[in-house]
Design an enzyme around this catalytic site. Structure first.
Site, mmCIF file in Angstrom:
data_model
loop_
_atom_site.group_PDB
_atom_site.id
_atom_site.type_symbol
_atom_site.label_atom_id
_atom_site.label_comp_id
_atom_site.label_asym_id
_atom_site.label_seq_id
_atom_site.Cartn_x
_atom_site.Cartn_y
_atom_site.Cartn_z
ATOM 1 N N LYS A 1 2.965 -45.091 108.087
ATOM 2 C CA LYS A 1 4.089 -45.488 108.898
ATOM 3 C C LYS A 1 3.969 -46.937 109.330
ATOM 4 O O LYS A 1 4.949 -47.573 109.684
ATOM 5 C CB LYS A 1 4.153 -44.614 110.177
ATOM 6 N N GLY A 2 2.751 -47.451 109.355
ATOM 7 C CA GLY A 2 2.463 -48.755 109.943
ATOM 8 C C GLY A 2 3.231 -49.913 109.334
ATOM 9 O O GLY A 2 3.563 -50.877 110.011
ATOM 10 N N GLU B 1 1.791 -53.423 103.316
ATOM 11 C CA GLU B 1 0.863 -52.738 104.233
ATOM 12 C C GLU B 1 0.889 -53.394 105.602
ATOM 13 O O GLU B 1 1.135 -54.594 105.722
ATOM 14 C CB GLU B 1 -0.567 -52.894 103.696
ATOM 15 N N ASP B 2 0.556 -52.621 106.620
ATOM 16 C CA ASP B 2 0.382 -53.202 107.950
ATOM 17 C C ASP B 2 -0.939 -53.957 108.054
ATOM 18 O O ASP B 2 -0.994 -55.073 108.544
ATOM 19 C CB ASP B 2 0.495 -52.128 109.047
ATOM 20 N N ASP C 1 -8.085 -53.068 106.141
ATOM 21 C CA ASP C 1 -9.282 -52.910 106.967
ATOM 22 C C ASP C 1 -10.473 -52.651 106.040
ATOM 23 O O ASP C 1 -10.942 -53.581 105.385
ATOM 24 C CB ASP C 1 -9.000 -51.773 107.962
ATOM 25 N N LYS D 1 -8.356 -57.786 107.922
ATOM 26 C CA LYS D 1 -9.624 -57.807 108.667
ATOM 27 C C LYS D 1 -10.756 -57.842 107.646
ATOM 28 O O LYS D 1 -11.394 -56.815 107.386
ATOM 29 C CB LYS D 1 -9.763 -56.515 109.492
ATOM 30 N N PHE E 1 -9.350 -53.828 117.183
ATOM 31 C CA PHE E 1 -8.374 -52.785 116.903
ATOM 32 C C PHE E 1 -7.071 -53.222 117.544
ATOM 33 O O PHE E 1 -7.017 -53.491 118.743
ATOM 34 C CB PHE E 1 -8.806 -51.414 117.438
ATOM 35 N N VAL E 2 -6.032 -53.339 116.739
ATOM 36 C CA VAL E 2 -4.770 -53.897 117.226
ATOM 37 C C VAL E 2 -3.643 -52.872 117.154
ATOM 38 O O VAL E 2 -3.665 -51.964 116.324
ATOM 39 C CB VAL E 2 -4.380 -55.171 116.437
ATOM 40 N N ASP F 1 -0.411 -48.424 115.398
ATOM 41 C CA ASP F 1 -0.502 -47.441 116.477
ATOM 42 C C ASP F 1 -1.936 -47.144 116.887
ATOM 43 O O ASP F 1 -2.889 -47.394 116.142
ATOM 44 C CB ASP F 1 0.110 -46.119 116.017
ATOM 45 N N ARG G 1 3.572 -48.349 118.547
ATOM 46 C CA ARG G 1 4.164 -48.938 117.333
ATOM 47 C C ARG G 1 5.352 -49.820 117.681
ATOM 48 O O ARG G 1 5.663 -50.776 116.980
ATOM 49 C CB ARG G 1 4.655 -47.845 116.380
HETATM 50 P P1 XMP Z 1 -8.461 -48.929 105.579
HETATM 51 O O1 XMP Z 1 -9.775 -48.841 106.314
HETATM 52 O O2 XMP Z 1 -8.278 -47.792 104.642
HETATM 53 O O3 XMP Z 1 -7.448 -48.713 106.753
HETATM 54 O O4 XMP Z 1 -8.245 -50.278 104.976
HETATM 55 C C1 XMP Z 1 -6.182 -49.062 106.669
HETATM 56 C C2 XMP Z 1 -5.415 -48.265 107.657
HETATM 57 O O5 XMP Z 1 -6.180 -48.057 108.848
HETATM 58 C C3 XMP Z 1 -5.415 -48.243 109.976
HETATM 59 N N1 XMP Z 1 -5.972 -49.350 110.767
HETATM 60 C C4 XMP Z 1 -5.498 -49.743 111.937
HETATM 61 N N2 XMP Z 1 -4.453 -49.295 112.640
HETATM 62 N N3 XMP Z 1 -4.911 -50.908 114.274
HETATM 63 C C5 XMP Z 1 -4.169 -49.891 113.821
HETATM 64 O O6 XMP Z 1 -3.227 -49.499 114.477
HETATM 65 C C6 XMP Z 1 -5.964 -51.426 113.628
HETATM 66 O O7 XMP Z 1 -6.599 -52.376 114.083
HETATM 67 C C7 XMP Z 1 -6.279 -50.791 112.375
HETATM 68 N N4 XMP Z 1 -7.244 -51.010 111.464
HETATM 69 C C8 XMP Z 1 -7.002 -50.115 110.483
HETATM 70 C C9 XMP Z 1 -4.033 -48.558 109.474
HETATM 71 O O8 XMP Z 1 -3.286 -47.376 109.490
HETATM 72 C C10 XMP Z 1 -4.205 -49.008 108.062
HETATM 73 O O9 XMP Z 1 -3.121 -48.701 107.225
HETATM 74 MG MG MG Z 2 -1.618 -46.971 108.867
#
Ligand code: XMP
Ligand code: MG
Length: 171
Positions: free
Chosen positions: A41-42, A96-97, A100, A128, A149-150, A156, A162
């Protein structure tokens, strides 16, 4: 846990960066019709603004992936929603949002690559890089951030925040 009073990235700064990304993508896809694949959803808010900043014909598809339980990565990624139509031969731009560990994005990219697209690129609002476990890199990055963590602008914490217009650190 709640969002920092002062934004890490303001709504104005996001809007300016989205315009720049839209310009770059419009140039790069000048001779290709693109299919934007929004990672729910992000990615919803970012994709909605980015789509309007890209001055090219496009179609929209959605995927739903999750790897996160609150603030903690579970490692497991599930792709729950997949595109409805065949995407063979299409120019796909995944939106993508946040990038990570890279697990979620890599899972989505692998699933889409199996559909034999003509091209596959990635645009992420936030990156990140210090958290990366899977070596995935984006073609377009809005902002590179430290290991915070944002929340806000689609991101969210347990489905909250969100709707915030700016991006805040969760404290
Ligand atoms: P990965 O670790 O698979 O994670 O790259 C990607 C997903 O993890 C969530 N994510 C966050 N969501 N604040 C958030 O609200 C953050 O700082 C954060 N870091 C990772 C997010 O859903 C992303 O698609
Ligand atoms: Mg997400």
């Amino acid at each position: 846990m709640r969002p920092s009073e002062r934004p890490l990235i303001t709504a104005d700064a996001i809007a300016r960066r989205v315009t720049e990304l839209g310009d770059a993508i419009s140039t790069d896809y000048a001779d290709r019709d693109l299919v934007m694949v929004v990672v729910l959803k992000g990615g919803l808010f970012f994709a909605a603004d980015l789509a309007r900043a890209i001055r090219r014909p496009m179609a929209l598809e959605y995927v739903r992936a999750r790897s996160y339980d609150g603030q903690r990565s579970t490692g497991a990624v599930e792709v729950a929603v997949v595109p409805e139509r065949p995407l063979a031969g299409a120019h796909l731009l995944v939106v993508e949002d946040i990038l990570d560990t890279g697990r979620t994005t890599q899972t989505v990219l692998d699933m889409l690559a199996d559909m034999s697209p003509a091209s596959l690129a990635l645009c992420t609002l936030l990156d990140k890089p210090v958290r990366r476990i899977v070596p995935v890199s984006a073609n377009y990055v809005g902002f590179t951030i430290d290991d915070f963590f944002v929340v806000g602008y689609g991101l969210d914490f347990n489905e909250r925040y969100r709707e915030l217009p700016s991006i805040h650190v969760l404290e």
